[in-house]
Design an enzyme around this catalytic site. Structure first.
Site, mmCIF file in Angstrom:
data_model
loop_
_atom_site.group_PDB
_atom_site.id
_atom_site.type_symbol
_atom_site.label_atom_id
_atom_site.label_comp_id
_atom_site.label_asym_id
_atom_site.label_seq_id
_atom_site.Cartn_x
_atom_site.Cartn_y
_atom_site.Cartn_z
ATOM 1 N N ARG A 252 0.842 -1.247 0.101
ATOM 2 C CA ARG A 252 -0.056 0.142 -0.064
ATOM 3 C C ARG A 252 0.944 1.302 0.067
ATOM 4 N NH1 ARG A 252 -2.077 -0.736 4.472
ATOM 5 N NH2 ARG A 252 -0.668 0.835 5.460
ATOM 6 N N HIS A 256 -1.857 4.002 6.590
ATOM 7 C CA HIS A 256 -2.732 2.982 7.261
ATOM 8 C C HIS A 256 -4.130 3.538 7.131
ATOM 9 C CE1 HIS A 256 -4.288 -0.354 9.542
ATOM 10 N NE2 HIS A 256 -4.856 0.453 10.290
ATOM 11 N N TYR A 265 7.283 4.641 10.602
ATOM 12 C CA TYR A 265 7.723 3.407 10.764
ATOM 13 C C TYR A 265 8.112 2.872 9.640
ATOM 14 C CZ TYR A 265 2.762 3.200 9.445
ATOM 15 O OH TYR A 265 1.582 3.141 8.826
#
Length: 355
Positions: A252, A256, A265
């Site tokens: 992706r 998120h 991250y």
């Protein structure tokens, strides 16, 4: 273990057909269907992000980069099958026949966004991780008991495989040989946790061994591989051969959710490299050009049609009647317990309304 679960691929990153097994089934009509639906859901996705940034939608879960996994699997379904999506699988549900305006309504926090089109067996998107998996197993078991040829597909991410619901759902489906596909989209991160920190298994596909069902790893950016492997799993399911676990390796590009900062991250420059080399839409475009299917006039036409459809869906979403405040309370239990009934009464008094 990964040697036992190689990544299955039909068309490589350059658009070359590398698996002749499906050559006769890959028609121009099918390839154009792939391209159209992937373009459609990417346009929807980008518009949703824009609407969220403008304050016209709530927090949104983008999926750009995962179009091949969602479209390829959804196109393999039959019209009477069941779809059990997560909060990120609106690309799959739109491909399966969900209403676009209502899909936008879901991200506006409206209960109407959970209502599928008449005749479509689409479960409301599951926000709690993996809770839809036992439901999919149950629906598949019910179809088997009724003697139909209908199947169910459950979508989930890599983090869901660490949840008890994942194992319970697969176990029930295995024991009762339910006609189900458990479709994992593995993008390498369970929210902000890299996959190697949330499981010790080398692959997700190998988890199928514990339940004595086929486990398949596919290139999740290769829509050809996704479509044909899902179709084969569904054919086995309809023939009474039980469930299949599919692990689609994908990526992706974005966050998120729109409330998330992925730079905290992961290295976002990886997305630029993947977009240039492994983008699912670009791969289909390369295949079409190599095989004489590419038609600039057709591409321009479908993009214009999709843009009109998306804009109309936004208008329909924003012209929808105002929400009914009773929806906050009335769909939690069949019969309201006194605590919620009291809360509802107090809230209606607060806003100057009667129950």
């Amino acid at each position: 273990m990964s040697l036992k679960f190689p990544i299955f691929q039909i068309v490589d990153e350059s658009g070359q057909l590398i698996n002749e097994q499906y050559k006769d089934e890959i028609t121009e009509e099918l390839v154009k269907k792939f391209y159209y639906n992937m373009t459609r859901i990417r346009t929807f996705d980008r518009k949703a992000i824009s609407l969220q940034r403008q304050g016209r939608l709530g927090t949104y879960a983008p999926f750009e980069g995962q179009e091949a996994s969602q479209v390829g699997s959804a196109l393999a379904l039959e019209k009477d099958d069941w779809v059990f999506p997560t909060y990120r699988d609106h690309g799959a549900t739109l491909t399966f026949g969900a209403n676009m305006a209502r899909t936008y309504l879901y991200w506006k926090g409206r209960v109407e966004g959970c209502v599928p089109e008449k005749g479509k067996k689409i479960f409301p998107p599951a926000v709690p991780i993996a809770t839809q998996i036992p439901h999919a197993a149950g629906a598949a078991m019910a179809e088997k008991r009724k003697g139909t040829k209908n199947a169910a597909i459950a979508y989930f991410g890599d983090g869901a495989t660490s949840e008890g619901d994942f194992h319970e759902g697969l176990n029930f489906a295995s024991v009762f040989q339910a006609p189900a596909i458990f479709f994992n989209q593995n993008n390498g991160f369970a929210i902000s946790v890299p996959i190697e920190k949330q499981m010790n298994s080398e692959t997700i596909a190998q988890k199928a061994l514990a339940y004595d069902m086929p486990g398949v790893r596919v290139d999740g950016n290769d829509i050809f591989a996704v479509y044909f492997q899902t179709k084969e799993g569904l054919d086995r399911a309809r023939n009474g051969e039980g469930p299949t676990l599919i692990e689609a390796i994908t990526w992706r590009y974005g966050a998120h959710t729109t409330a998330d900062d992925p730079t905290k991250y992961r290295n976002q420059s990886d997305s630029d490299v993947i977009r240039e080399n492994r983008d699912p839409l670009l791969r289909v475009e390369r295949y079409m050009k190599l095989n004489g299917f590419w038609d600039e006039e057709w591409v321009t036409k479908i993009k214009e049609e999709i843009a009109i459809e998306v804009e109309q869906a936004v208008k329909d979403m924003e012209s929808f009647p105002k929400p009914n405040v009773n929806d906050l309370f009335d769909y939690v239990f069949e019969k309201l317990p006194w605590t919620i009934a009291k809360q509802k009464e107090q809230y209606l008094q607060l806003i100057g309304r009667e129950s």
